[in-house]
Design a protein around this motif. Structure first.
Motif, PDB file in Angstrom:
ATOM      1  N   GLU A   8       3.043  -0.537   3.472  1.00 23.83           N
ATOM      2  CA  GLU A   8       4.282  -1.227   3.303  1.00 23.83           C
ATOM      3  C   GLU A   8       3.499  -1.041   1.662  1.00 23.83           C
ATOM      4  N   THR A   9       3.184  -1.344   0.770  1.00 21.84           N
ATOM      5  CA  THR A   9       3.846  -1.942  -0.275  1.00 21.84           C
ATOM      6  C   THR A   9       3.227  -0.844  -1.379  1.00 21.84           C
ATOM      7  N   PHE A  10       1.354   0.699  -0.652  1.00 19.48           N
ATOM      8  CA  PHE A  10       1.616   1.345  -1.633  1.00 19.48           C
ATOM      9  C   PHE A  10       1.062   2.813  -0.839  1.00 19.48           C
ATOM     10  N   GLY A  11       1.553   2.808   0.490  1.00 19.38           N
ATOM     11  CA  GLY A  11       2.211   4.228   1.037  1.00 19.38           C
ATOM     12  C   GLY A  11       0.536   4.302   1.750  1.00 19.38           C
ATOM     13  N   ARG A  12       0.612   4.947   3.069  1.00 18.12           N
ATOM     14  CA  ARG A  12      -0.136   5.163   4.114  1.00 18.12           C
ATOM     15  C   ARG A  12      -1.320   6.376   2.923  1.00 18.12           C
ATOM     16  N   GLU A  13      -0.402   7.111   2.441  1.00 22.67           N
ATOM     17  CA  GLU A  13      -1.741   8.173   1.101  1.00 22.67           C
ATOM     18  C   GLU A  13      -2.260   7.431   0.493  1.00 22.67           C
ATOM     19  N   GLN A  14      -1.928   6.017   0.177  1.00 21.46           N
ATOM     20  CA  GLN A  14      -3.489   5.492  -1.434  1.00 21.46           C
ATOM     21  C   GLN A  14      -3.762   4.200  -0.724  1.00 21.46           C
ATOM     22  N   VAL A  15      -4.263   4.518   0.919  1.00 22.22           N
ATOM     23  CA  VAL A  15      -4.424   3.472   1.799  1.00 22.22           C
ATOM     24  C   VAL A  15      -5.472   3.551   2.243  1.00 22.22           C
ATOM     25  N   ILE A  34     -15.310   8.712   0.341  1.00 21.03           N
ATOM     26  CA  ILE A  34     -14.729   7.614  -1.445  1.00 21.03           C
ATOM     27  C   ILE A  34     -13.820   8.448  -1.905  1.00 21.03           C
ATOM     28  N   ALA A  35     -15.258   9.352  -2.636  1.00 19.72           N
ATOM     29  CA  ALA A  35     -15.192   9.920  -3.596  1.00 19.72           C
ATOM     30  C   ALA A  35     -14.317  10.830  -3.890  1.00 19.72           C
ATOM     31  N   LYS A  36     -13.536  11.797  -3.144  1.00 17.34           N
ATOM     32  CA  LYS A  36     -13.077  12.784  -2.777  1.00 17.34           C
ATOM     33  C   LYS A  36     -11.093  11.689  -2.415  1.00 17.34           C
ATOM     34  N   PHE A  37     -11.522  10.517  -2.146  1.00 20.36           N
ATOM     35  CA  PHE A  37     -10.516  10.195  -1.963  1.00 20.36           C
ATOM     36  C   PHE A  37      -9.749   9.450  -3.019  1.00 20.36           C
ATOM     37  N   ILE A  38     -10.436   8.798  -4.371  1.00 20.46           N
ATOM     38  CA  ILE A  38     -10.112   8.480  -5.135  1.00 20.46           C
ATOM     39  C   ILE A  38     -10.365   9.054  -6.491  1.00 20.46           C
ATOM     40  N   ASN A  39     -10.571  10.576  -5.670  1.00 13.09           N
ATOM     41  CA  ASN A  39     -10.667  12.281  -6.431  1.00 13.09           C
ATOM     42  C   ASN A  39     -12.341  11.327  -7.980  1.00 13.09           C
TER      43      ASN A  39
END
Length: 64
Positions: A8-15, A34-39
Motif C-alpha cells: 500500500e505504501t510503495f506499490g506492488r511494482e516496488q516490492v 533481485i539484481a534485475k529488480f533493483i536494476n
C-alpha cells in the motif's frame, strides 16, 4: 497480512517478495532476479557461485 502495508505504501511494482526456501534452493537464480529488480548490472553476479561458496565450513582445516 504483513506485506499489505508495504504494498500500500510503495506499490506492488516496488516490492519484491522472496521466500527463504526459494533463496536456499535457487540462490543464483534468486540473486539474479533481485539484481534485475533493483536494476543492478548483472555482470556483477558472473562469479556469484564463488561468493556463495566462499565461507563453507568444509573448507576449513580441522585440528586433530
Amino acid at each position: 497480512m504483513q506485506i499489505k502495508p508495504y504494498i500500500e505504501t510503495f506499490g506492488r511494482e516496488q516490492v519484491y517478495l522472496l521466500t527463504y526456501e526459494s533463496m536456499i534452493s535457487q540462490p543464483r537464480e534468486k540473486l539474479m532476479e533481485i539484481a534485475k529488480f533493483i536494476n543492478i548490472n548483472l555482470d556483477f553476479y558472473n562469479n556469484v557461485d564463488k561468493l556463495l561458496n566462499a565461507n563453507r565450513s568444509s573448507d576449513r582445516y580441522v585440528l586433530p
